[in-house]
Design an enzyme around this catalytic site. Sequence first.
Site, PDB file in Angstrom:
ATOM      1  N   ARG A 135      -4.474   0.390   3.669  1.00 21.03           N
ATOM      2  CA  ARG A 135      -5.239  -0.658   4.371  1.00 21.03           C
ATOM      3  C   ARG A 135      -4.569  -1.096   5.678  1.00 21.03           C
ATOM      4  NH1 ARG A 135      -7.012  -5.868   1.215  1.00 21.03           N
ATOM      5  NH2 ARG A 135      -4.822  -5.875   0.628  1.00 21.03           N
ATOM      6  N   ARG A 168      -0.794  -5.658   5.856  1.00 19.06           N
ATOM      7  CA  ARG A 168      -0.474  -6.984   5.324  1.00 19.06           C
ATOM      8  C   ARG A 168       0.911  -6.968   4.694  1.00 19.06           C
ATOM      9  NH1 ARG A 168      -5.682  -8.983   1.939  1.00 19.06           N
ATOM     10  NH2 ARG A 168      -4.038  -9.337   0.409  1.00 19.06           N
TER      11      ARG A 168
HETATM   12  P1  AP5 Z   1     -10.478  -4.722   0.664  1.00 15.98           P
HETATM   13  O1  AP5 Z   1     -11.942  -4.920   0.872  1.00 15.98           O
HETATM   14  O2  AP5 Z   1      -9.546  -5.322   1.656  1.00 15.98           O
HETATM   15  O3  AP5 Z   1     -10.083  -5.156  -0.842  1.00 15.98           O
HETATM   16  P2  AP5 Z   1      -9.990  -6.576  -1.529  1.00 15.98           P
HETATM   17  O4  AP5 Z   1     -10.611  -6.471  -2.869  1.00 15.98           O
HETATM   18  O5  AP5 Z   1     -10.524  -7.643  -0.611  1.00 15.98           O
HETATM   19  O6  AP5 Z   1      -8.414  -6.660  -1.720  1.00 15.98           O
HETATM   20  P3  AP5 Z   1      -7.351  -7.783  -1.384  1.00 15.98           P
HETATM   21  O7  AP5 Z   1      -6.023  -7.100  -1.433  1.00 15.98           O
HETATM   22  O8  AP5 Z   1      -7.683  -8.524  -0.119  1.00 15.98           O
HETATM   23  O9  AP5 Z   1      -7.522  -8.731  -2.581  1.00 15.98           O
HETATM   24  P4  AP5 Z   1      -6.527  -9.719  -3.121  1.00 15.98           P
HETATM   25  O10 AP5 Z   1      -7.409 -10.428  -4.075  1.00 15.98           O
HETATM   26  O11 AP5 Z   1      -5.282  -9.170  -3.667  1.00 15.98           O
HETATM   27  O12 AP5 Z   1      -6.032 -10.525  -1.815  1.00 15.98           O
HETATM   28  P5  AP5 Z   1      -6.375 -11.971  -1.213  1.00 15.98           P
HETATM   29  O13 AP5 Z   1      -6.355 -11.861   0.234  1.00 15.98           O
HETATM   30  O14 AP5 Z   1      -7.567 -12.563  -1.885  1.00 15.98           O
HETATM   31  O15 AP5 Z   1     -10.217  -3.151   0.552  1.00 15.98           O
HETATM   32  C1  AP5 Z   1      -8.926  -2.628   0.364  1.00 15.98           C
HETATM   33  C2  AP5 Z   1      -8.810  -1.273   1.089  1.00 15.98           C
HETATM   34  O16 AP5 Z   1      -9.712  -0.352   0.491  1.00 15.98           O
HETATM   35  C3  AP5 Z   1      -9.211  -1.333   2.585  1.00 15.98           C
HETATM   36  O17 AP5 Z   1      -8.396  -0.468   3.315  1.00 15.98           O
HETATM   37  C4  AP5 Z   1     -10.664  -0.832   2.603  1.00 15.98           C
HETATM   38  O18 AP5 Z   1     -10.991  -0.180   3.820  1.00 15.98           O
HETATM   39  C5  AP5 Z   1     -10.665   0.140   1.430  1.00 15.98           C
HETATM   40  N1  AP5 Z   1     -11.953   0.194   0.735  1.00 15.98           N
HETATM   41  C6  AP5 Z   1     -12.735  -0.863   0.378  1.00 15.98           C
HETATM   42  N2  AP5 Z   1     -13.833  -0.443  -0.260  1.00 15.98           N
HETATM   43  C7  AP5 Z   1     -13.738   0.915  -0.323  1.00 15.98           C
HETATM   44  C8  AP5 Z   1     -14.573   1.933  -0.876  1.00 15.98           C
HETATM   45  N3  AP5 Z   1     -15.732   1.650  -1.513  1.00 15.98           N
HETATM   46  N4  AP5 Z   1     -14.161   3.210  -0.775  1.00 15.98           N
HETATM   47  C9  AP5 Z   1     -13.008   3.529  -0.148  1.00 15.98           C
HETATM   48  N5  AP5 Z   1     -12.177   2.614   0.415  1.00 15.98           N
HETATM   49  C10 AP5 Z   1     -12.544   1.320   0.320  1.00 15.98           C
HETATM   50  O19 AP5 Z   1      -5.120 -12.842  -1.720  1.00 15.98           O
HETATM   51  C11 AP5 Z   1      -3.834 -12.665  -1.169  1.00 15.98           C
HETATM   52  C12 AP5 Z   1      -2.888 -13.703  -1.787  1.00 15.98           C
HETATM   53  O20 AP5 Z   1      -3.329 -15.043  -1.432  1.00 15.98           O
HETATM   54  C13 AP5 Z   1      -2.801 -13.736  -3.311  1.00 15.98           C
HETATM   55  O21 AP5 Z   1      -1.877 -12.776  -3.799  1.00 15.98           O
HETATM   56  C14 AP5 Z   1      -2.361 -15.183  -3.568  1.00 15.98           C
HETATM   57  O22 AP5 Z   1      -0.980 -15.331  -3.349  1.00 15.98           O
HETATM   58  C15 AP5 Z   1      -3.107 -15.955  -2.508  1.00 15.98           C
HETATM   59  N6  AP5 Z   1      -4.409 -16.443  -2.981  1.00 15.98           N
HETATM   60  C16 AP5 Z   1      -5.628 -16.116  -2.467  1.00 15.98           C
HETATM   61  N7  AP5 Z   1      -6.611 -16.726  -3.137  1.00 15.98           N
HETATM   62  C17 AP5 Z   1      -6.014 -17.466  -4.103  1.00 15.98           C
HETATM   63  C18 AP5 Z   1      -6.503 -18.302  -5.147  1.00 15.98           C
HETATM   64  N8  AP5 Z   1      -7.818 -18.509  -5.328  1.00 15.98           N
HETATM   65  N9  AP5 Z   1      -5.602 -18.906  -5.965  1.00 15.98           N
HETATM   66  C19 AP5 Z   1      -4.278 -18.720  -5.794  1.00 15.98           C
HETATM   67  N10 AP5 Z   1      -3.747 -17.919  -4.843  1.00 15.98           N
HETATM   68  C20 AP5 Z   1      -4.607 -17.294  -4.002  1.00 15.98           C
END
Ligand code: AP5
Length: 230
Positions: A135, A168
């Site tokens: 990513r 990231r």
């Molecule tokens: P992408 O769409 O970026 O995936 P994603 O599911 O959004 O993954 P994240 O890593 O952003 O999710 P996350 O939940 O861990 O992170 P968040 O930012 O929420 O796709 C990933 C890759 O795959 C990309 O390169 C894309 O191009 C590719 N791709 C997508 N679809 C595809 C397909 N169909 N085929 C092929 N390739 C594909 O959270 C980060 C941190 O924030 C957490 O760890 C935590 O510390 C904190 N946090 C956030 N929300 C909370 C909460 N509610 N409570 C507590 N802590 C929180």
Amino acid sequence: MGGTKRLCRPVILMGPPGAGKGTQAQVLAARYGVPHIATGDMFREHVRQGTPLGREAEAYMRRGELVPDRVVVAMLAERIGRPDCAAGFILDGFPRTVAQAEVLDRLLAEAGWPPPLVVHFAVAHGVLLRRLAGRRVCTVGGEIYNIYDHPPKVAGRCDHDGGELVQRPDDSEEVIQERLVTYQQHTLPVLDYYRRAGLVEEVNGEGTPEQVTAAVVALVEKIVCRDGRL
Ligand code: AP5
């Protein structure tokens, strides 16, 4: 005369890190003209701006742990209370604990919303690892790329605005493993919580992005309301 369009229910995209929540949320938000509310993106923006909230969140994010519920919930409650959410909104990355889901139930009920549509993306472990390692994200507009499956036209530059593409900090191998464990421990129970309420729709998250979008749109079309005279 066409009526105004809105989503009759909030949409929650759920799935492990790398499942494609952000990718699909960006497409859906543009298609339906509603906000894409990603708590991870909100925290990263606070980190970038060096706010007190950002400093608190950063320590947890670096370790792949969840930011404490009290911090997330306050931020989320303020966001979904804004006027631009009146025509519906898409949640990405929230709720992540059962406590967060319970607060969301209350907030939605108080605001007069029916229960959410919860879309779960199922993706195998090995696929998640490859996606997260590949990513890259635009530092200007937040567009999501993948060096293996969805590369930009010019290496390291966003197709839309030429912004720099970066990895990231939490996409390192070690932190990815921790995030996946955190998901199993804290967020799978949220999925069970919504399953018991009969709110979850399953989508195969391993198709191409376009195939996944088609599957999600088919679900969302069922909750699109058209107000006013046709
Ligand atoms: P992408 O769409 O970026 O995936 P994603 O599911 O959004 O993954 P994240 O890593 O952003 O999710 P996350 O939940 O861990 O992170 P968040 O930012 O929420 O796709 C990933 C890759 O795959 C990309 O390169 C894309 O191009 C590719 N791709 C997508 N679809 C595809 C397909 N169909 N085929 C092929 N390739 C594909 O959270 C980060 C941190 O924030 C957490 O760890 C935590 O510390 C904190 N946090 C956030 N929300 C909370 C909460 N509610 N409570 C507590 N802590 C929180």
